[in-house]
Scaffold this motif. Structure first.
Motif, PDB file in Angstrom:
ATOM      1  N   LYS A   1       0.842  -1.205   0.000  1.00  0.00           N
ATOM      2  CA  LYS A   1       0.000   0.000   0.000  1.00  0.00           C
ATOM      3  C   LYS A   1       0.870   1.246   0.000  1.00  0.00           C
ATOM      4  O   LYS A   1       0.647   2.180  -0.777  1.00  0.00           O
ATOM      5  CB  LYS A   1      -0.914   0.005   1.227  1.00  0.00           C
ATOM      6  N   LYS A   2       1.895   1.231   0.854  1.00  0.00           N
ATOM      7  CA  LYS A   2       2.770   2.396   0.988  1.00  0.00           C
ATOM      8  C   LYS A   2       3.434   2.711  -0.344  1.00  0.00           C
ATOM      9  O   LYS A   2       3.547   3.865  -0.747  1.00  0.00           O
ATOM     10  CB  LYS A   2       3.828   2.109   2.059  1.00  0.00           C
ATOM     11  N   LYS A   3       3.841   1.660  -1.065  1.00  0.00           N
ATOM     12  CA  LYS A   3       4.542   1.860  -2.340  1.00  0.00           C
ATOM     13  C   LYS A   3       3.560   1.981  -3.494  1.00  0.00           C
ATOM     14  O   LYS A   3       3.972   2.143  -4.646  1.00  0.00           O
ATOM     15  CB  LYS A   3       5.484   0.671  -2.585  1.00  0.00           C
ATOM     16  N   GLY A   4       2.261   1.819  -3.218  1.00  0.00           N
ATOM     17  CA  GLY A   4       1.266   1.918  -4.283  1.00  0.00           C
ATOM     18  C   GLY A   4       1.387   0.803  -5.299  1.00  0.00           C
ATOM     19  O   GLY A   4       1.223   1.016  -6.503  1.00  0.00           O
ATOM     20  N   LEU A   5       1.711  -0.392  -4.845  1.00  0.00           N
ATOM     21  CA  LEU A   5       1.880  -1.538  -5.742  1.00  0.00           C
ATOM     22  C   LEU A   5       0.763  -2.557  -5.544  1.00  0.00           C
ATOM     23  O   LEU A   5       0.242  -2.706  -4.436  1.00  0.00           O
ATOM     24  CB  LEU A   5       3.218  -2.229  -5.460  1.00  0.00           C
ATOM     25  N   THR A   6       0.391  -3.251  -6.621  1.00  0.00           N
ATOM     26  CA  THR A   6      -0.557  -4.363  -6.506  1.00  0.00           C
ATOM     27  C   THR A   6       0.218  -5.673  -6.635  1.00  0.00           C
ATOM     28  O   THR A   6       1.309  -5.716  -7.200  1.00  0.00           O
ATOM     29  CB  THR A   6      -1.615  -4.301  -7.623  1.00  0.00           C
ATOM     30  N   VAL A   7      -0.362  -6.745  -6.104  1.00  0.00           N
ATOM     31  CA  VAL A   7       0.330  -8.039  -6.081  1.00  0.00           C
ATOM     32  C   VAL A   7      -0.591  -9.158  -6.558  1.00  0.00           C
ATOM     33  O   VAL A   7      -1.809  -9.081  -6.397  1.00  0.00           O
ATOM     34  CB  VAL A   7       0.853  -8.348  -4.652  1.00  0.00           C
ATOM     35  N   THR A   8      -0.006 -10.181  -7.156  1.00  0.00           N
ATOM     36  CA  THR A   8      -0.735 -11.394  -7.485  1.00  0.00           C
ATOM     37  C   THR A   8       0.159 -12.594  -7.182  1.00  0.00           C
ATOM     38  O   THR A   8       1.367 -12.429  -6.958  1.00  0.00           O
ATOM     39  CB  THR A   8      -1.187 -11.413  -8.963  1.00  0.00           C
ATOM     40  N   CYS A   9      -0.439 -13.792  -7.151  1.00  0.00           N
ATOM     41  CA  CYS A   9       0.310 -14.992  -6.814  1.00  0.00           C
ATOM     42  C   CYS A   9       0.048 -16.074  -7.843  1.00  0.00           C
ATOM     43  O   CYS A   9      -1.073 -16.215  -8.324  1.00  0.00           O
ATOM     44  CB  CYS A   9      -0.092 -15.524  -5.438  1.00  0.00           C
TER      45      CYS A   9
ATOM     46  N   VAL B   1      -5.603 -10.597   5.420  1.00  0.00           N
ATOM     47  CA  VAL B   1      -5.487  -9.205   5.850  1.00  0.00           C
ATOM     48  C   VAL B   1      -6.734  -8.418   5.440  1.00  0.00           C
ATOM     49  O   VAL B   1      -7.022  -8.314   4.252  1.00  0.00           O
ATOM     50  CB  VAL B   1      -4.235  -8.543   5.243  1.00  0.00           C
ATOM     51  N   PRO B   2      -7.490  -7.897   6.408  1.00  0.00           N
ATOM     52  CA  PRO B   2      -8.650  -7.068   6.040  1.00  0.00           C
ATOM     53  C   PRO B   2      -8.204  -5.880   5.179  1.00  0.00           C
ATOM     54  O   PRO B   2      -7.131  -5.314   5.411  1.00  0.00           O
ATOM     55  CB  PRO B   2      -9.179  -6.582   7.387  1.00  0.00           C
ATOM     56  N   GLY B   3      -9.000  -5.540   4.175  1.00  0.00           N
ATOM     57  CA  GLY B   3      -8.658  -4.404   3.310  1.00  0.00           C
ATOM     58  C   GLY B   3      -7.579  -4.719   2.296  1.00  0.00           C
ATOM     59  O   GLY B   3      -7.000  -3.820   1.691  1.00  0.00           O
ATOM     60  N   VAL B   4      -7.319  -6.002   2.069  1.00  0.00           N
ATOM     61  CA  VAL B   4      -6.288  -6.386   1.106  1.00  0.00           C
ATOM     62  C   VAL B   4      -6.704  -6.018  -0.319  1.00  0.00           C
ATOM     63  O   VAL B   4      -5.869  -5.945  -1.232  1.00  0.00           O
ATOM     64  CB  VAL B   4      -5.999  -7.911   1.204  1.00  0.00           C
ATOM     65  N   SER B   5      -8.005  -5.755  -0.500  1.00  0.00           N
ATOM     66  CA  SER B   5      -8.512  -5.519  -1.865  1.00  0.00           C
ATOM     67  C   SER B   5      -7.836  -4.327  -2.545  1.00  0.00           C
ATOM     68  O   SER B   5      -7.829  -4.245  -3.768  1.00  0.00           O
ATOM     69  CB  SER B   5     -10.031  -5.296  -1.828  1.00  0.00           C
ATOM     70  N   ASP B   6      -7.257  -3.427  -1.751  1.00  0.00           N
ATOM     71  CA  ASP B   6      -6.531  -2.295  -2.369  1.00  0.00           C
ATOM     72  C   ASP B   6      -5.317  -2.760  -3.169  1.00  0.00           C
ATOM     73  O   ASP B   6      -4.912  -2.098  -4.123  1.00  0.00           O
ATOM     74  CB  ASP B   6      -6.031  -1.325  -1.280  1.00  0.00           C
ATOM     75  N   VAL B   7      -4.719  -3.877  -2.764  1.00  0.00           N
ATOM     76  CA  VAL B   7      -3.472  -4.302  -3.419  1.00  0.00           C
ATOM     77  C   VAL B   7      -3.579  -5.669  -4.087  1.00  0.00           C
ATOM     78  O   VAL B   7      -2.742  -6.037  -4.902  1.00  0.00           O
ATOM     79  CB  VAL B   7      -2.295  -4.332  -2.415  1.00  0.00           C
ATOM     80  N   TYR B   8      -4.584  -6.456  -3.705  1.00  0.00           N
ATOM     81  CA  TYR B   8      -4.711  -7.818  -4.247  1.00  0.00           C
ATOM     82  C   TYR B   8      -6.050  -7.966  -4.950  1.00  0.00           C
ATOM     83  O   TYR B   8      -7.093  -7.712  -4.345  1.00  0.00           O
ATOM     84  CB  TYR B   8      -4.612  -8.835  -3.112  1.00  0.00           C
ATOM     85  N   ARG B   9      -6.024  -8.367  -6.213  1.00  0.00           N
ATOM     86  CA  ARG B   9      -7.274  -8.529  -6.959  1.00  0.00           C
ATOM     87  C   ARG B   9      -7.524  -9.960  -7.372  1.00  0.00           C
ATOM     88  O   ARG B   9      -8.643 -10.442  -7.363  1.00  0.00           O
ATOM     89  CB  ARG B   9      -7.258  -7.647  -8.202  1.00  0.00           C
ATOM     90  N   THR B  10      -6.439 -10.656  -7.756  1.00  0.00           N
ATOM     91  CA  THR B  10      -6.621 -12.016  -8.251  1.00  0.00           C
ATOM     92  C   THR B  10      -5.359 -12.841  -8.040  1.00  0.00           C
ATOM     93  O   THR B  10      -4.267 -12.292  -7.861  1.00  0.00           O
ATOM     94  CB  THR B  10      -7.014 -11.997  -9.749  1.00  0.00           C
ATOM     95  N   GLY B  11      -5.539 -14.145  -8.035  1.00  0.00           N
ATOM     96  CA  GLY B  11      -4.416 -15.058  -7.897  1.00  0.00           C
ATOM     97  C   GLY B  11      -4.677 -16.321  -8.697  1.00  0.00           C
ATOM     98  O   GLY B  11      -5.826 -16.612  -9.063  1.00  0.00           O
ATOM     99  N   PHE B  12      -3.612 -17.071  -8.974  1.00  0.00           N
ATOM    100  CA  PHE B  12      -3.722 -18.259  -9.827  1.00  0.00           C
ATOM    101  C   PHE B  12      -3.193 -19.485  -9.106  1.00  0.00           C
ATOM    102  O   PHE B  12      -2.109 -19.432  -8.540  1.00  0.00           O
ATOM    103  CB  PHE B  12      -2.909 -18.059 -11.118  1.00  0.00           C
TER     104      PHE B  12
END
Lengths: 413, 413
Positions: free
Chosen positions: A267-275, A291-302
């Motif tokens: 969040k601090k770095k303004g980055l999104t992540v996937t796995c 983590v509650p509120g993870v939706s700001d940085v995590y949208r999808t994973g595989f």
């Protein structure tokens, strides 16, 4: 003040389960500055439980009893504790309503035996159970306080932390403060060597190390007349630990997990992540989504367990899979880069390995895991060999992946 | 015969380590047909250890003491046990030589305090320690036998299995066998009512229920002169439990988990499965991937936390997300059908819900989870409301999803 733990359950006596509640409560009581001299495990047997409780209330200031509060016939803890302390059981309307609400919320009806749980010893403090139907209880006798907690850790732990800990704090004359320095990516044995001199010389605050999967927690605990004084004793030691462990310290916040630290950094770095996960099968995504509120940085994973899935969803080259195999640095790197593209994320972590028990070879043993992390197209791959059973290998791999993500965004993010 | 365990160690009282020795010894003793009523943890303190041992030898036929046999000053177990049983300590030349040999083999010299370990209570049987310097001991008193074992599992376990077990077998006339009937989709209180009459009337075998997340385990335990006889006692009770719980029984195999039962059923039916997860963030896939050899039925899974991901990877209609929201029966159904298509799987499970702590409304409270399961295009959606914190809600949702998958493939697969 002295505390004694009594864990109730035939499954403990039969060795069906390990007594993790005992270890958890012992650790928390030590943090609270309570001296612990005895732990007892006893079955759901009125006579022997009664014998154990009578002895405990005689020799200890506080007795914490865990288990045997369920609705079933062989749950006798409350009844036995009430008898030992000479207290009558009375129906508590408050508890009855809570149980009714609990079942209503689920569109179910309370079974007859659930009302057994609404019977409360006279004068007892009721601890609400937000995760089940069995309320906790605090019974106060002349020279002893008995705290009854449910056995399932998912019910016991939140109840203890939210309701029993504040009660226990009020009992202790001294203030005990502790701060935990949480470290990732350094093995326990090495961490211990790095702080041995401090552990040996410090008496107040005391320093203790705890090994977690892929992490080491160093707890600094001080006793003093007031909170301010205790914190003043802790501060320089924490500062020294941070100096020694540097970036490996991911947090000193209570309750902050490694996944939380990673999400905050993203969040601090303004980055999104996937796995992109093979052997871990979704465990890394699941930890991030803790983590509650993870939706700001995590949208999808595989979760790409098969080679076809690695190719179809992550565009891993068939030639790579053929030449190097699914468990290889090359595949891991392409998984990460492919996941970042498909998932439109700045950061991607990929895991591929041999969790076992089968599938190991001399070149690629069980426990071998390649973890790749890409940050804006720059990819790093690390090779690990973890020990333990399938589950342990996968848990260790996930912890290492979180550590690697953290290192990569710290350096390149 | 009754056995009692005493584990000695301050690190256990402080909760620095979990008492795995206790669980290991308890399980082994149960297998040997020994009745276990008490387990105690006590520190390296002569008075309290003495108090504990005196009580144990009075009330139990066999006392197994683990830990405190080391060479250091604060290792008091042997001395205290000898005192409690009124036995003199004498130097054992045999043990002295073993210790000398141990150090010679490692090219080291024994430290002075190692000779403390060569002191043996009169008449004691010595158990050789092949993995350390502290020998084990068996002390025989009038009505009690006390077995002293070293604390480190790497020393204790081989010593126990190779030397203590044969000794205990000679003592115990009986064997204990148990079988666990594992049930999913039925709450513990209800399961308890369904077997109350059996629990009340049965003495051998005994019946006990254990609640797990989304599961109930019913253990049937019998004692007899031989394994065959014990199993014969168990068989009709297990048969009756299967009759009462019917399809809700997913296994009676030791160590078989719900995910394993689901994977085996998929294999039997020749079906493949995929998962589409929102609030659980990969936990369902991770549980399926717990099962070794899952690759026959599981190839890929989707973690679609954001609406965009649900639309892009699972083809959930934007209009559906707009009209009914991400947490709705309609979205869950489309997630499952979309996952089955994208993942080319016969069966697909989808979860979407509000795990909390934020995001709840009066219409859609925290804990609300929709779970859909599609089998070859036929889709079923169920609505659940779970309680507890974010983690607990997600774990309960995953257990319910496994149960739903199992029901669906049983009915339509």
């Amino acid at each position: 003040m002295t505390v004694e733990l009594v864990c109730v359950g035939t499954e403990l006596l039969l060795g069906n389960i390990v007594n993790t509640n005992g270890a958890y409560l012992a650790e928390k009581c030590a943090e609270l500055g309570l001296s612990s001299y005895f732990q007892t495990v006893v079955g759901d047997n009125e006579e022997r439980l009664g014998e154990t409780l009578s002895q405990a209330v005689k020799r200890s200031d506080i007795v914490i009893v865990c288990g045997g509060l369920g609705p079933t016939e062989d749950d006798l803890t409350k009844e036995t504790a009430a008898r030992v302390l000479g207290k009558e059981l009375k129906l508590s309307e408050q508890v009855k309503e809570t149980i009714e609400a609990y079942f209503q919320k689920r569109g179910r009806k309370a079974a007859q035996n659930n009302w057994k749980q609404a019977m409360v010893p006279e004068g007892a403090l009721v601890l609400e159970n937000k995760n089940g139907t069995a309320p906790g209880l605090i019974l106060e006798a002349q020279d002893c306080r008995v705290i009854l907690l449910p056995g399932p850790p998912g019910e016991m732990i939140p109840m203890f932390e939210e309701q029993a800990v504040p009660y226990l704090r009020r009992l202790s004359p001294e203030v005990i403060c502790s701060k935990t320095v949480k470290i990732c990516g350094i093995p326990e044995s090495q961490a211990e060597i790095m702080v041995k001199d401090l552990i040996d010389t410090q008496t107040n605050p005391t320093i203790a190390t705890y090994a977690k999967t892929g992490e080491v927690h160093i707890r600094v605990t001080a006793r003093a007349s007031g909170k301010k004084e205790a914190q003043a004793l802790i501060k320089p030691v924490v500062k020294e630990l941070k100096r020694r462990f540097g970036h490996a310290v991911y947090s000193t916040k209570a309750g902050c997990t490694l996944e939380q630290a990673v999400v905050e950094l993203l969040k601090k770095k303004g980055l999104t992540v996937t796995c992109a996960e093979s052997c871990t099968g979704g465990m890394l995504s699941a930890r991030l989504v803790n983590v509650p509120g993870v939706s700001d940085v995590y949208r999808t994973g595989f979760v790409t367990y098969s080679n076809e899935a690695k190719h179809e969803f992550l565009k891993v080259k068939k030639s790579t899979l053929k030449k190097h195999g699914a468990v290889s640095a090359e595949t891991a790197a392409q998984m990460a880069l492919g996941a970042a593209r498909s998932g439109k994320a700045d950061v991607a972590a990929a895991l591929t390995g041999i969790a076992g028990p089968e599938g190991g070879t001399s070149k690629k043993p069980v426990g071998l895991v390649y973890i790749a992390c890409s940050v804006r197209g720059k990819v790093i791959v690390k090779r690990y060999v973890f020990t333990g059973n399938r589950q342990k290998v996968r848990e260790a791999a996930v912890a290492s992946a979180l550590t690697l993500i953290r290192d990569c965004i710290r350096c390149y993010g």
